[in-house]
Design an enzyme around this catalytic site. Structure first.
Site, PDB file in Angstrom:
ATOM      1  N   CYS A  12       0.850  -1.198   0.000  1.00 20.81           N
ATOM      2  CA  CYS A  12       0.000   0.000   0.000  1.00 20.81           C
ATOM      3  C   CYS A  12       0.889   1.254   0.000  1.00 20.81           C
ATOM      4  O   CYS A  12       2.093   1.167   0.251  1.00 20.81           O
ATOM      5  CB  CYS A  12      -0.875  -0.014   1.249  1.00 20.81           C
ATOM      6  SG  CYS A  12       0.118  -0.006   2.751  1.00 20.81           S
ATOM      7  N   HIS A  73       3.150   1.997  11.405  1.00 19.18           N
ATOM      8  CA  HIS A  73       2.071   1.634  12.339  1.00 19.18           C
ATOM      9  C   HIS A  73       1.782   2.734  13.338  1.00 19.18           C
ATOM     10  O   HIS A  73       0.784   2.680  14.045  1.00 19.18           O
ATOM     11  CB  HIS A  73       2.457   0.375  13.124  1.00 19.18           C
ATOM     12  CG  HIS A  73       2.888  -0.766  12.270  1.00 19.18           C
ATOM     13  ND1 HIS A  73       4.207  -1.073  12.041  1.00 19.18           N
ATOM     14  CD2 HIS A  73       2.162  -1.650  11.560  1.00 19.18           C
ATOM     15  CE1 HIS A  73       4.277  -2.109  11.240  1.00 19.18           C
ATOM     16  NE2 HIS A  73       3.057  -2.478  10.923  1.00 19.18           N
ATOM     17  N   GLU A 125       0.286  -1.219  16.266  1.00 15.25           N
ATOM     18  CA  GLU A 125      -0.617  -0.093  15.950  1.00 15.25           C
ATOM     19  C   GLU A 125      -1.623   0.127  17.087  1.00 15.25           C
ATOM     20  O   GLU A 125      -1.917   1.273  17.461  1.00 15.25           O
ATOM     21  CB  GLU A 125      -1.372  -0.364  14.636  1.00 15.25           C
ATOM     22  CG  GLU A 125      -2.271   0.804  14.255  1.00 15.25           C
ATOM     23  CD  GLU A 125      -3.212   0.490  13.093  1.00 15.25           C
ATOM     24  OE1 GLU A 125      -2.809  -0.230  12.168  1.00 15.25           O
ATOM     25  OE2 GLU A 125      -4.350   0.985  13.137  1.00 15.25           O
ATOM     26  N   SER A 218       2.218 -10.495   9.797  1.00 15.26           N
ATOM     27  CA  SER A 218       1.494  -9.328   9.259  1.00 15.26           C
ATOM     28  C   SER A 218      -0.004  -9.527   9.493  1.00 15.26           C
ATOM     29  O   SER A 218      -0.583 -10.528   9.042  1.00 15.26           O
ATOM     30  CB  SER A 218       1.798  -9.191   7.760  1.00 15.26           C
ATOM     31  OG  SER A 218       0.736  -8.549   7.107  1.00 15.26           O
TER      32      SER A 218
HETATM   33  S1  SF4 Z   1      -3.028   2.081   7.436  1.00 16.38           S
HETATM   34 FE1  SF4 Z   1      -1.448   0.532   7.186  1.00 16.38          FE
HETATM   35  S2  SF4 Z   1      -2.298  -0.879   5.641  1.00 16.38           S
HETATM   36 FE2  SF4 Z   1      -3.509   1.012   5.547  1.00 16.38          FE
HETATM   37  S3  SF4 Z   1      -2.532   2.269   3.960  1.00 16.38           S
HETATM   38 FE3  SF4 Z   1      -1.621   2.852   5.906  1.00 16.38          FE
HETATM   39  S4  SF4 Z   1       0.207   1.563   6.123  1.00 16.38           S
HETATM   40 FE4  SF4 Z   1      -1.085   0.659   4.540  1.00 16.38          FE
END
Ligand code: SF4
Length: 303
Positions: A12, A73, A125, A218
């Site tokens: 991402c 995170h 997170e 993950s």
């Molecule tokens: S919150 Fe985490 S999974 Fe979602 S875009 Fe951001 S880094 Fe990527």
């Protein structure tokens, strides 16, 4: 054997940005990442070759380098500030969508709600989210809802990588459990996670075997595997192409492929290439394929 790649898969923008910022910081001098930059062993190995070190976010002052990196995170503000106060140069790679979740939690707490974070207890997170709001309760499943303290008003956010269907289900169950309480829900599941989950649902409808590529620790990768498992499919979660085994694929099986948000494009390409090799080998060894030259000779004899 057919091979289909999900409509949305892999790395991402949040992870890409975190990697880029860490590279830039490491290029400027010795650097330490406070935790796992992303939950992907290939990326970790790559960072080690650049000399990037690792320290615990909680162990303020433990870094041997003056430059430190906070991961995508995120972290509690008090931890971020503690590293700065200790004299470190902090590069913050917190994803903007994680920041959005922090902001939502701050707002519902300011409204006087009993804050609830739907997520995996102990995940970095979630620890970051709750670090500045110790009164927030982490709820991972329906059982945890039963232990909630009573409140007239609950405010709910979630870890960004939770499946949205699960989050909505838990919010509904919270409302049923406390019909007299007000429930305010702020949707903080990130769009890349939603896109990958929707693509995964489609993949599950059209395939027999699912390959999920991503780090074993993950969260979003594990959630993708869980989705396919719940759909009753054969699921194999792998970190590299070398883990693929031809025995997983019967002749003619439909194979769907996806990847978590911390998986490199190169890894996905290597897996696709290896799958194509397995499919070609399976075609070459099929009885029909072995008979093809004989059939062609017979046709030529009659012609
Ligand atoms: S919150 Fe985490 S999974 Fe979602 S875009 Fe951001 S880094 Fe990527």
């Amino acid at each position: 054997m057919t091979i289909t790649l999900a409509d949305h898969y892999g790395m991402c923008f949040g992870v890409r940005d975190a990697l880029r910022k860490t590279h830039d910081t490491a290029a400027a001098g010795p650097t330490t990442v406070l935790g796992e930059l992303v939950h992907n062993p290939i990326v970790q190995q790559h960072l080690s070759t650049l000399g990037v070190q690792r320290a615990h976010l909680d162990a303020v002052g433990s870094s041997e380098t003056s430059r430190v990196v906070i991961t995508a995170h995120g972290a509690a503000d008090r931890d971020r500030q503690a590293w700065r106060t200790a004299g470190y140069q902090v590069t913050d790679t917190t994803c903007p969508l994680v920041k959005k979740a922090h902001h939502a939690l701050a707002q519902i707490t300011a409204q006087g709600c009993q804050a609830i974070v739907i997520g995996q207890p102990g995940h970095v997170e979630v620890r970051g989210l709750c670090g500045d709001f110790p009164q927030a309760v982490v709820v991972e499943d329906e059982a945890a809802l039963q232990d909630l303290p009573w409140a007239a008003h609950y405010g709910v956010v979630s870890q960004t990588t939770q499946p949205i269907a699960k989050v909505l289900d838990l919010v509904r169950k919270l409302e049923q459990l406390h019909p007299d309480a007000k429930v305010t829900f702020r949707d903080t599941v990130c769009q890349p996670t939603k896109d990958r989950q929707v693509a995964m649902d489609r993949l599950c409808q059209e395939n027999d075997v699912i390959i999920v590529i991503g780090g074993r620790n993950s969260n979003n990768t594990r959630q993708l595997s869980e989705t396919a498992r719940r759909a009753g499919l054969d699921v194999h979660q792998i970190e590299t192409a070398a883990e693929l085994q031809p025995a997983w694929f019967s002749p003619g099986c439909r194979t769907g492929v996806t990847a978590g948000t911390s998986t490199l494009d190169e890894t996905v390409q290597a897996v696709m290439a290896r799958l194509k090799q397995i499919a070609a080998a399976s075609r070459a060894s099929s009885p029909i394929h072995r008979l093809a030259p004989v059939i062609q000779q017979a046709i030529a004899a009659f012609a």
